[in-house]
Enzyme design. Sequence first.
Site, PDB file in Angstrom:
ATOM      1  N   GLU A  34       0.857  -1.190   0.000  1.00  0.00           N
ATOM      2  CA  GLU A  34       0.000   0.000   0.000  1.00  0.00           C
ATOM      3  C   GLU A  34       0.893   1.240   0.000  1.00  0.00           C
ATOM      4  O   GLU A  34       1.702   1.427   0.896  1.00  0.00           O
ATOM      5  CB  GLU A  34      -0.917  -0.005   1.226  1.00  0.00           C
ATOM      6  CG  GLU A  34      -1.706   1.274   1.445  1.00  0.00           C
ATOM      7  CD  GLU A  34      -2.492   1.712   0.228  1.00  0.00           C
ATOM      8  OE1 GLU A  34      -2.325   2.882  -0.180  1.00  0.00           O
ATOM      9  OE2 GLU A  34      -3.251   0.896  -0.338  1.00  0.00           O
ATOM     10  N   ARG A 108     -16.965   3.832   4.912  1.00  0.00           N
ATOM     11  CA  ARG A 108     -15.842   3.139   4.265  1.00  0.00           C
ATOM     12  C   ARG A 108     -14.669   2.969   5.232  1.00  0.00           C
ATOM     13  O   ARG A 108     -14.018   1.924   5.255  1.00  0.00           O
ATOM     14  CB  ARG A 108     -15.392   3.913   3.022  1.00  0.00           C
ATOM     15  CG  ARG A 108     -14.256   3.243   2.249  1.00  0.00           C
ATOM     16  CD  ARG A 108     -13.823   4.117   1.088  1.00  0.00           C
ATOM     17  NE  ARG A 108     -14.844   4.199   0.059  1.00  0.00           N
ATOM     18  CZ  ARG A 108     -14.924   3.366  -0.989  1.00  0.00           C
ATOM     19  NH1 ARG A 108     -14.045   2.395  -1.121  1.00  0.00           N
ATOM     20  NH2 ARG A 108     -15.860   3.511  -1.883  1.00  0.00           N
ATOM     21  N   TYR A 220     -28.137   7.939   3.854  1.00  0.00           N
ATOM     22  CA  TYR A 220     -28.385   6.799   4.733  1.00  0.00           C
ATOM     23  C   TYR A 220     -27.505   6.900   5.970  1.00  0.00           C
ATOM     24  O   TYR A 220     -26.480   7.589   5.968  1.00  0.00           O
ATOM     25  CB  TYR A 220     -28.144   5.468   4.010  1.00  0.00           C
ATOM     26  CG  TYR A 220     -26.836   5.345   3.278  1.00  0.00           C
ATOM     27  CD1 TYR A 220     -25.659   5.003   3.940  1.00  0.00           C
ATOM     28  CD2 TYR A 220     -26.777   5.549   1.907  1.00  0.00           C
ATOM     29  CE1 TYR A 220     -24.464   4.877   3.260  1.00  0.00           C
ATOM     30  CE2 TYR A 220     -25.583   5.429   1.218  1.00  0.00           C
ATOM     31  CZ  TYR A 220     -24.432   5.092   1.894  1.00  0.00           C
ATOM     32  OH  TYR A 220     -23.238   4.969   1.211  1.00  0.00           O
ATOM     33  N   ASP A 299     -11.881  -2.032  -8.875  1.00  0.00           N
ATOM     34  CA  ASP A 299     -11.881  -0.876  -9.763  1.00  0.00           C
ATOM     35  C   ASP A 299     -10.751  -0.907 -10.783  1.00  0.00           C
ATOM     36  O   ASP A 299     -10.845  -0.262 -11.832  1.00  0.00           O
ATOM     37  CB  ASP A 299     -11.769   0.417  -8.940  1.00  0.00           C
ATOM     38  CG  ASP A 299     -13.084   0.822  -8.289  1.00  0.00           C
ATOM     39  OD1 ASP A 299     -14.108   0.143  -8.536  1.00  0.00           O
ATOM     40  OD2 ASP A 299     -13.092   1.814  -7.535  1.00  0.00           O
TER      41      ASP A 299
END
Length: 400
Positions: A34, A108, A220, A299
């Site tokens: 990462e 997230r 939401y 993605d």
Amino acid sequence: MALSRTIVIAGAGIGGLTAALALAARGFRIVVLEKAERLEEVGAGLQLSPNASRVLVELGLTERLKRSAVTPDALCVMSARAGGELLRMPLGEAASARAGAPYWVVHRADLQSALAGAVSDHPDIDLKLGATFEDVAPHAKGLTVVHRSGTIRRSDLASALIGADGIWSTVRQHLFPEVQPRFSGLIAWRGTLDATQLPKDFTARRVQLWMGPNAHLVAYPIAGGRQINVVAVLPGTWNRPGWSTPGDPFEVMDAFAAPRWPSQARMMLTAVDNWRKWALFGVPDGCPWSQGPVGLLGDAVHAMLPFAAQGAGMAIEDAAVLARHLSLEAAESTADVTAALKQYGRARQARVRRVQRTARQQGRIYHLGGPLAVARDVAIRALGPERMLARQDWIYGWRP
């Protein structure tokens, strides 16, 4: 010479971390690269329908998510033209019983934190932060994956490399430089607000989908119901990469001006203090899923518009299917891994393309105006909640 049992994953987003856990459960040693120095919130809320939550439950994430994930009671389809609710599709227990897994909405950052915690606790997963993928080359034991941490270059031997590094994927650029993201002409604006800022009837455990001329709005609860996630999607020309560019609230309010948009919708928008925006890009249909023992996930291979609320869900599904196909092979040679990755791509292509088409179609429907919006609203009311829920069975009922 035996093939390495190490798999390197580039990217520690939702898809990459899920893949790490799924592959480690199959007996592989995993190295996750990462480039960020620390995992931070990007984006805001996520909807995890049963097809995605099922994978997370099977990976043992329920306890880690129960404090932050919210199970909404319903999806309320709202029309700016009609000034209110057209249909209330049951979620909660109804969707869970029908699909055999929960429907969750979650921040997230909370999902990433839960996945990262499970990754950190797993003895066979090494998460390397501040490590940027640079190159990959064939090796007698599989692959040599080169990465950089600051000024230091390192390498790992691996049987496979998985690019889960997002729409601007470096791994995809390495494999298929001709495949470039395309701007959709749409911009998503996101913000969150404390639930206490709105009247009680605005903070029920539901997903609100507001449809209007050339724009739509989704809201939401997240963070255990303490916050409301708001996303507004508008046409525009600004198209810089990135997930978190500051946005001008006056631009949002102008797009949702009265009388085209009712006060119910506008109240949520005015309560957001800090807007962020991101340009919506997609990866063209037909992007290859692998080349040799290098594969793509999420993605990086199929970034899609958000109108089916399945971007994260498709990446989570990818991870489960990838692990299943790699474990089906003996993985004793590069040819075995190459074959497994080809099978993984073939297993995913048709479903992902259907979801991409559905998202594009729903986006067009959401943004209708004039007589077409009237016809849309009449059709949705006539469909009714049960048939609306049944139309989601092909998505929600998926199993790895």
